[in-house]
Design an enzyme around this catalytic site. Sequence first.
Site, PDB file in Angstrom:
ATOM      1  N   CYS A   2       0.690  -1.152   0.110  1.00 58.81           N
ATOM      2  CA  CYS A   2       0.187   0.096   0.012  1.00 58.81           C
ATOM      3  C   CYS A   2       0.802   1.227   0.030  1.00 58.81           C
ATOM      4  CB  CYS A   2      -0.859   0.013   1.012  1.00 58.81           C
ATOM      5  SG  CYS A   2      -1.920  -1.212   1.343  1.00 58.81           S
ATOM      6  N   ARG A  27       6.532  -0.870  -4.336  1.00 61.06           N
ATOM      7  CA  ARG A  27       6.156  -1.554  -3.175  1.00 61.06           C
ATOM      8  C   ARG A  27       5.363  -2.824  -3.056  1.00 61.06           C
ATOM      9  NH1 ARG A  27       7.018   2.947   0.798  1.00 61.06           N
ATOM     10  NH2 ARG A  27       5.052   2.217   2.009  1.00 61.06           N
ATOM     11  N   TRP A  73      -2.622  -3.193  -1.542  1.00 63.57           N
ATOM     12  CA  TRP A  73      -2.159  -4.483  -1.454  1.00 63.57           C
ATOM     13  C   TRP A  73      -3.154  -5.321  -0.469  1.00 63.57           C
ATOM     14  CZ3 TRP A  73      -0.190  -8.108   2.111  1.00 63.57           C
ATOM     15  CH2 TRP A  73       0.514  -9.301   1.746  1.00 63.57           C
ATOM     16  N   ASN A  99      -3.256   3.113   4.516  1.00 63.71           N
ATOM     17  CA  ASN A  99      -2.463   1.958   4.589  1.00 63.71           C
ATOM     18  C   ASN A  99      -2.101   1.507   5.789  1.00 63.71           C
ATOM     19  OD1 ASN A  99       0.140   0.682   4.323  1.00 63.71           O
ATOM     20  ND2 ASN A  99       1.356   2.262   3.743  1.00 63.71           N
ATOM     21  N   GLY A 100      -2.258   0.049   6.179  1.00 67.92           N
ATOM     22  CA  GLY A 100      -2.162  -0.320   7.427  1.00 67.92           C
ATOM     23  C   GLY A 100      -3.415  -1.341   7.855  1.00 67.92           C
ATOM     24  N   GLU A 477      19.084 -18.079   0.149  1.00 63.62           N
ATOM     25  CA  GLU A 477      18.785 -16.897  -0.705  1.00 63.62           C
ATOM     26  C   GLU A 477      18.468 -17.169  -2.141  1.00 63.62           C
ATOM     27  OE1 GLU A 477      17.641 -13.937   0.013  1.00 63.62           O
ATOM     28  OE2 GLU A 477      18.183 -12.829  -1.735  1.00 63.62           O
ATOM     29  N   LYS A 481      14.953 -16.044  -4.185  1.00 61.36           N
ATOM     30  CA  LYS A 481      15.202 -15.452  -5.459  1.00 61.36           C
ATOM     31  C   LYS A 481      14.287 -16.028  -6.551  1.00 61.36           C
ATOM     32  CE  LYS A 481      15.567 -12.208  -4.292  1.00 61.36           C
ATOM     33  NZ  LYS A 481      15.896 -11.887  -3.114  1.00 61.36           N
ATOM     34  N   GLU A 484      10.403 -16.419  -5.852  1.00 61.14           N
ATOM     35  CA  GLU A 484       9.601 -15.224  -5.839  1.00 61.14           C
ATOM     36  C   GLU A 484       9.601 -14.382  -7.231  1.00 61.14           C
ATOM     37  OE1 GLU A 484      11.078 -11.881  -3.512  1.00 61.14           O
ATOM     38  OE2 GLU A 484      13.082 -12.696  -3.585  1.00 61.14           O
ATOM     39  N   HIS A 500      17.470 -36.790   4.331  1.00 65.18           N
ATOM     40  CA  HIS A 500      16.597 -36.898   5.335  1.00 65.18           C
ATOM     41  C   HIS A 500      15.242 -36.649   5.270  1.00 65.18           C
ATOM     42  CE1 HIS A 500      20.025 -37.884   8.027  1.00 65.18           C
ATOM     43  NE2 HIS A 500      20.551 -36.939   7.673  1.00 65.18           N
ATOM     44  N   LYS A 595       7.080  -4.664  -1.622  1.00 61.04           N
ATOM     45  CA  LYS A 595       8.493  -4.349  -1.335  1.00 61.04           C
ATOM     46  C   LYS A 595       8.602  -3.885   0.061  1.00 61.04           C
ATOM     47  CE  LYS A 595      12.621  -3.233  -2.403  1.00 61.04           C
ATOM     48  NZ  LYS A 595      13.608  -4.293  -2.847  1.00 61.04           N
TER      49      LYS A 595
HETATM   50  C1  F6R Z   1      12.716 -10.863  -1.141  1.00 59.72           C
HETATM   51  C2  F6R Z   1      12.616  -9.697  -0.043  1.00 59.72           C
HETATM   52  C3  F6R Z   1      11.825  -9.847   1.007  1.00 59.72           C
HETATM   53  C4  F6R Z   1      12.481  -8.826   2.036  1.00 59.72           C
HETATM   54  C5  F6R Z   1      11.794  -8.667   3.408  1.00 59.72           C
HETATM   55  C6  F6R Z   1      12.301  -8.080   4.471  1.00 59.72           C
HETATM   56  O1  F6R Z   1      13.468 -10.413  -2.261  1.00 59.72           O
HETATM   57  O2  F6R Z   1      12.936  -8.605  -0.684  1.00 59.72           O
HETATM   58  O3  F6R Z   1      12.091 -11.182   1.404  1.00 59.72           O
HETATM   59  O4  F6R Z   1      13.659  -9.087   2.208  1.00 59.72           O
HETATM   60  O5  F6R Z   1      10.394  -8.565   2.952  1.00 59.72           O
HETATM   61  O6  F6R Z   1      12.175  -6.749   3.785  1.00 59.72           O
HETATM   62  P1  F6R Z   1      13.122  -5.649   4.736  1.00 59.72           P
HETATM   63  O7  F6R Z   1      14.370  -6.076   4.225  1.00 59.72           O
HETATM   64  O8  F6R Z   1      12.830  -4.165   3.990  1.00 59.72           O
HETATM   65  O9  F6R Z   1      12.699  -5.543   6.026  1.00 59.72           O
END
Ligand code: F6R
Length: 600
Positions: A2, A27, A73, A99-100, A477, A481, A484, A500, A595
């Site tokens: 949002c 975002r 969102w 937003n919230g 990680e 990636k 997502e 296992h 984001k």
């Molecule tokens: C994945 C990604 C998310 C953020 C997570 C935490 O690519 O970007 O997993 O890492 O939402 O966000 P921040 O770092 O902003 O607290």
Amino acid sequence: MCGIVGYIGNHDSKEILLKGLEKLEYRGYDSAGIAVRNEKGVHVFKEKGRIADLRNIVDDHLTGKTGIGHTRWATHGIPSKVNSHPHQSASGRFTLVHNGVIENYELLQKEYLADVSFTSETDTEVIVQLIEKFVLEGLEVLEAFRKTLTLLHGSYALAFLDAAGSDTIYVAKNKSPLLVGLGKDFNVVASDAMAMLQVTDQFVELMDKEIVLVTQNGVTIQHLSGQTMERKPFKAELDASDIEKGTYPFYMLKEIDEQPLVIRKIIQTYQNEQGQLSIDPEIIETVNQADRIYIIAAGTSYNAGLVGKQLIETLAKIPVEVHIASEFSYNMPLLSAKPLFIFISQSGETADSRAVLVHVKELGYPTLTVTNVPGSTLSREADYTLLLHAGPEIAVASTKAYTAQIAVLAILSEVAAKYKGLETGFELTQELGLVANAMETLCDSKEIIEIISKEFLSVTHNCFFIGRGIDYYVCLEGSLKLKEISYIQAEGFAGGELKHGTIALIEEGTPIVALATQASVNLSIRGNVKEVVARGANPCIISMNGLNMDEDSFVIPEVHELLTPLVSVVPLQLLAYYAAIQRGCDVDKPRNLAKSVTVE
Ligand code: F6R
């Protein structure tokens, strides 16, 4: 997650709002809307989908010099036109974006609004209906707003317009981020500075439980209690070109390519005049006084935290635990006597991390935030901040923030070690310089990764990443990636753990990415690869120069063993990127993701 924009001034607000919303697209959102006020009233346009879809339905001929806008969102109610913001009160007099999450909205609905018919399924609508109810009962708009806010439990950043009253944007926030921007003959409202850099770089921070009245020529800030607050503006240190894609097809690719530069910038920024790595001594003393460090983070930042644990424990010799923020609040481990909490967050706004920060501050523990965004909530509220200096990260999938987080944690570990006289056995500045060079080499070898991703991932619905030790953390990680942005089901496993249980999923052709950058486990991880290959898996081994063997698909340049995550993650980021491109996915705005995750 949002986003809010608002404009009040001399120009037509419509285009400024739409452009602002486009800047907030990163975002994450699923619908959007704007409301424009002119002498005929307030006109609302909203649509499910992208800002481009919203643009298609906005009346080109309509003009109005005051307006608010929103990207949604979905949390309460499906993504739909009806549930999109702005929402209006029953009579249409008040129009609001939020937003919230309002946790007690059902209760408020029952207690105060039983006779009002609601048009949406959102928690938000209760706010605008309450304002109208209290106005109908005889309160002035500002008092109705204040009374409404005192009833809300949860998080909010909100802005509303009054079609019948003065030309003002009414604003308030609690937990969710919101800024007011200042201009000559105009003022704006935005969830983050990027949205309104198009018109101003002067912003005023808003604090929780404040009410703000924004007019064309003034901004009045009051605490909910009625006390007037004075606050100086700050200059947003963002270059508008930082947030442009340039010639890149996607921000993600641009941000992957920026990583060598970011590492060099970090080295430079954390160097003192003598060329030594340096961090505020108060932070270093706090780190060294801790008998245990608790790293709190989510997603990619959590994965960076795992590498951080390795760095801090190896170099500074302080025990570290890494916790998922959303679990920590209600599942807190037995704490040590002198803990230090480190919050890692690219955005500095993640609600789950903030909830932990608020809690541990109440308990009186020291806190440090490692973030990319100066002035963000986690930065403001922690005792100390270390900045990433990575520049704005726009793609939803985090890349350069991950490597920046690891680099800053490496510097923190080394400076803390040296401060107490521990020998680390290597020169970090020099080693990070080699990391930057290695990253550059990898960014120049994109075509090879593109070919691998075509051959390796084109016809699959799942993929496993295996590694041991620090490589395992990078596998977490790499798999995050891939899933997502390409929507391929992917999991990262400790090399020895796969057999296992999960090995049951290996079939003919199942892709396995294995990392081999650590001499001490090089043979063991290769043994694990053999186990899955014997069951039909298709392996892609990514090794480090010096440990490589004939069967390897890709070899990364040699860097210090502890710093390999900074380099080995690059081919994994590129693998995910090209897999997503092949599948026609929207790389920068993957479905369902946000984001900045500003709700718990
Ligand atoms: C994945 C990604 C998310 C953020 C997570 C935490 O690519 O970007 O997993 O890492 O939402 O966000 P921040 O770092 O902003 O607290």
